[in-house]
Structure formats: structure tokens, C-alpha cells
Design a protein around this motif. Sequence first.
Motif, PDB file in Angstrom:
ATOM      1  N   PRO A 118       7.371  -4.069  10.332  1.00 31.59           N
ATOM      2  CA  PRO A 118       7.436  -3.268   9.099  1.00 31.59           C
ATOM      3  C   PRO A 118       7.611  -4.173   7.879  1.00 31.59           C
ATOM      4  O   PRO A 118       8.616  -4.116   7.161  1.00 31.59           O
ATOM      5  CB  PRO A 118       8.661  -2.376   9.337  1.00 31.59           C
ATOM      6  N   LYS A 119       6.625  -4.999   7.684  1.00 28.85           N
ATOM      7  CA  LYS A 119       6.620  -5.977   6.596  1.00 28.85           C
ATOM      8  C   LYS A 119       5.229  -5.991   5.978  1.00 28.85           C
ATOM      9  O   LYS A 119       4.325  -5.295   6.432  1.00 28.85           O
ATOM     10  CB  LYS A 119       6.947  -7.384   7.127  1.00 28.85           C
ATOM     11  N   SER A 120       5.054  -6.835   4.987  1.00 32.11           N
ATOM     12  CA  SER A 120       3.738  -6.984   4.372  1.00 32.11           C
ATOM     13  C   SER A 120       2.789  -7.700   5.339  1.00 32.11           C
ATOM     14  O   SER A 120       3.214  -8.321   6.323  1.00 32.11           O
ATOM     15  CB  SER A 120       3.847  -7.790   3.077  1.00 32.11           C
ATOM     16  N   ILE A 121       1.505  -7.601   5.023  1.00 32.66           N
ATOM     17  CA  ILE A 121       0.500  -8.318   5.819  1.00 32.66           C
ATOM     18  C   ILE A 121       0.820  -9.809   5.826  1.00 32.66           C
ATOM     19  O   ILE A 121       0.823 -10.460   6.879  1.00 32.66           O
ATOM     20  CB  ILE A 121      -0.903  -8.061   5.233  1.00 32.66           C
ATOM     21  N   TYR A 122       1.135 -10.345   4.671  1.00 32.10           N
ATOM     22  CA  TYR A 122       1.468 -11.770   4.545  1.00 32.10           C
ATOM     23  C   TYR A 122       2.674 -12.127   5.402  1.00 32.10           C
ATOM     24  O   TYR A 122       2.644 -13.098   6.171  1.00 32.10           O
ATOM     25  CB  TYR A 122       1.749 -12.081   3.071  1.00 32.10           C
ATOM     26  N   GLU A 156     -11.045  -8.638   4.489  1.00 31.59           N
ATOM     27  CA  GLU A 156     -10.625  -7.237   4.370  1.00 31.59           C
ATOM     28  C   GLU A 156      -9.245  -7.084   3.732  1.00 31.59           C
ATOM     29  O   GLU A 156      -8.921  -6.010   3.236  1.00 31.59           O
ATOM     30  CB  GLU A 156     -10.632  -6.578   5.749  1.00 31.59           C
ATOM     31  N   VAL A 157      -8.434  -8.136   3.766  1.00 34.46           N
ATOM     32  CA  VAL A 157      -7.045  -7.985   3.309  1.00 34.46           C
ATOM     33  C   VAL A 157      -6.634  -8.980   2.233  1.00 34.46           C
ATOM     34  O   VAL A 157      -5.502  -8.920   1.737  1.00 34.46           O
ATOM     35  CB  VAL A 157      -6.055  -8.109   4.494  1.00 34.46           C
ATOM     36  N   LYS A 158      -7.500  -9.888   1.836  1.00 36.34           N
ATOM     37  CA  LYS A 158      -7.097 -10.975   0.931  1.00 36.34           C
ATOM     38  C   LYS A 158      -6.574 -10.479  -0.407  1.00 36.34           C
ATOM     39  O   LYS A 158      -5.802 -11.180  -1.065  1.00 36.34           O
ATOM     40  CB  LYS A 158      -8.255 -11.955   0.725  1.00 36.34           C
ATOM     41  N   ASP A 159      -6.975  -9.279  -0.803  1.00 37.37           N
ATOM     42  CA  ASP A 159      -6.510  -8.736  -2.082  1.00 37.37           C
ATOM     43  C   ASP A 159      -5.323  -7.793  -1.935  1.00 37.37           C
ATOM     44  O   ASP A 159      -4.893  -7.168  -2.913  1.00 37.37           O
ATOM     45  CB  ASP A 159      -7.659  -8.002  -2.790  1.00 37.37           C
ATOM     46  N   ARG A 160      -4.771  -7.693  -0.724  1.00 34.46           N
ATOM     47  CA  ARG A 160      -3.655  -6.774  -0.489  1.00 34.46           C
ATOM     48  C   ARG A 160      -2.604  -7.381   0.443  1.00 34.46           C
ATOM     49  O   ARG A 160      -1.946  -6.679   1.194  1.00 34.46           O
ATOM     50  CB  ARG A 160      -4.177  -5.449   0.086  1.00 34.46           C
ATOM     51  N   LYS A 198       0.294  -8.468  -0.001  1.00 36.84           N
ATOM     52  CA  LYS A 198       1.684  -8.044  -0.192  1.00 36.84           C
ATOM     53  C   LYS A 198       1.891  -6.569   0.136  1.00 36.84           C
ATOM     54  O   LYS A 198       3.000  -6.046   0.035  1.00 36.84           O
ATOM     55  CB  LYS A 198       2.127  -8.322  -1.634  1.00 36.84           C
ATOM     56  N   LYS A 199       0.816  -5.899   0.545  1.00 40.36           N
ATOM     57  CA  LYS A 199       0.920  -4.505   0.951  1.00 40.36           C
ATOM     58  C   LYS A 199       1.424  -4.415   2.393  1.00 40.36           C
ATOM     59  O   LYS A 199       1.291  -5.342   3.184  1.00 40.36           O
ATOM     60  CB  LYS A 199      -0.451  -3.820   0.854  1.00 40.36           C
ATOM     61  N   GLY A 200       1.994  -3.267   2.747  1.00 32.28           N
ATOM     62  CA  GLY A 200       2.547  -3.086   4.081  1.00 32.28           C
ATOM     63  C   GLY A 200       1.477  -3.093   5.168  1.00 32.28           C
ATOM     64  O   GLY A 200       0.381  -2.551   4.972  1.00 32.28           O
TER      65      GLY A 200
END
Length: 283
Positions: A124-128, A160-164, A166-168
Motif C-alpha cells: 500500500p505504497k506508491s508505484i515508486y 505506462e507508469v513513468k508519469d504517475r 508517486k501515485k498509489g
Amino acid sequence: MDADTMQTVAPIEIAQPREAPLSASGREAVFVTRGLTVSYGKAPAVSNVDLSIYRNLVTAIIGPSGCGKSTFLRSLNRMNDLIPAAKVEGEVHYHGQNIYGDGVDPVEVRRRIGMVFQKPNPFPKSIYDNVAWGLRVLGMKDDLDSRIERALTQAALWDEVKDRLKKGAFGLSGGQQQRLCIARAIAVEPDVVLLDEPASALDPIATSKIEDLMHELKNEYTLVIVTHNMQQAARVADMTAFFTLERTESGGHGVLVEYDETPKIFTQPSDKRTEGYVTGRFG
């Protein structure tokens, strides 16, 4: 990543349990199991397995439910240690050293031999932070951004995720979450990745992406996959091991029936039990 740092004794020279198949000719055997038996309490789940797994190939473990496929897989990185009732007998040699020998650190074993589970299990953390978690725990914090980008790129997820970042992670689709879990596993630079039915909870499109990913990853890693999907094994695996459930008075336990190149297992199996399973006559 030399395996000799896992324990202080010299590596043991192990003869192969069987002649290496053509596709494995000249390849190092990353794992050699000898007499491997895993029990839960008094009941063996899988018994007396002799098997070699070769570098930079995809090896599939197939067989009916209850035959010990996942138990065998978990024995390759000592995940069964986390089950109080589990008992492991025999040997699992990784680059010539028994990972169940004295002085071997199971945490280090699991760093070198990563695992991806059946159900996507992002934190339950960001993608990063999901990808960074293992790197931080192991002190691999130098050039963290580049390490994370590399892992996500290898897992075919970066674009697919490089711009997000810091999103969950829970905002990703199921297939993306599973690829994130693969990125998390390979971020710490393992030698081997174990995959326990990694696509069974995914739709056909997401499954296809995971299968394509395995083809790419075997260029750098040794992959071992448990799958109940024989078509998937035929598509992705270089080698296939067929396990079955051997009935006994106490219930039964898994045994290795046959292990060979995947096309041979599916078209010219040597054992009638294998033929019966791959043709759908039982199992």
C-alpha cells in the motif's frame, strides 16, 4: 553475484541427475536438487525429487492440484522456512552450494532467488516506493531513480507508469500490478525469478503480456514457473517438469514423473502418466 559468499565452505561438485537435454547443453545448472522431500507435519507434500534447472531458460512445473508444484518451487528459495510445520530433507544446490547447509543466510538466498506470487500483492505504497522497497532494505540506495526506471522498463511497465510514479500502486490494473511485483522482484538484481501461477488471476490480454515478458526476462534471468495452464507452459517454457500425486495409505504425495524439453513432454512423453495428463485423459 558469486554464490560462494552465502556460506564459508567450498562449493560441492555435483553430478547431474540426468544427461542434460539438448536445449540445456553447455548451460550451467543453476539448481540441482537431490532427494528433495518437503513435509508438513508428518505428511510429505513432495518426495524424493532429483532435478536440474538450467541458466537462462524458462522451466515450467506442471501437474494436477495437490501434487506439490508450489511446495517444490518454494523450496528453491527457502520460502517453506516461513511455514512452522514444514520440514525439508535432501539437498537443494544453487551454483554448487546447498542452500539448506549450515551458515547459509535465508535472507540472502531470497535476494538472489526472487519470487512472484499467484495474486498480485503490491504494497500500500506508491508505484515508486513499491520498487524501491527492497533496494532500501538491502542498502542498494545509490542511483535509486535509475534502478527503479531499469526495473520498470525490464518489467515492460515504465512507459505506462513513468508519469504517475508517486501515485498509489492499487490504482493499477491487475496485470499492471503483477508486472509491478515482477519489477519489485528484479530491482534487487536477483539471479533467479520464481513465479507461482503468475497469470492465473489475470485476463487473457494481461496474461499475454506476462508471457511476453517472460520471454524477454530469460535473457538476463533464470525463470521457474508453476502453472496449471498447459497451453501456457507450452508457449513459454524451454523445459517442463511433470509432477503427479502418488496415492498412499496416508493420503498421497507429489512425485516428479518426467522432466525434459517442453516439446517432447507435450508431443512425445516417455511416461504414460505424463501422456495421460497432457492429453487430458486424467488430472
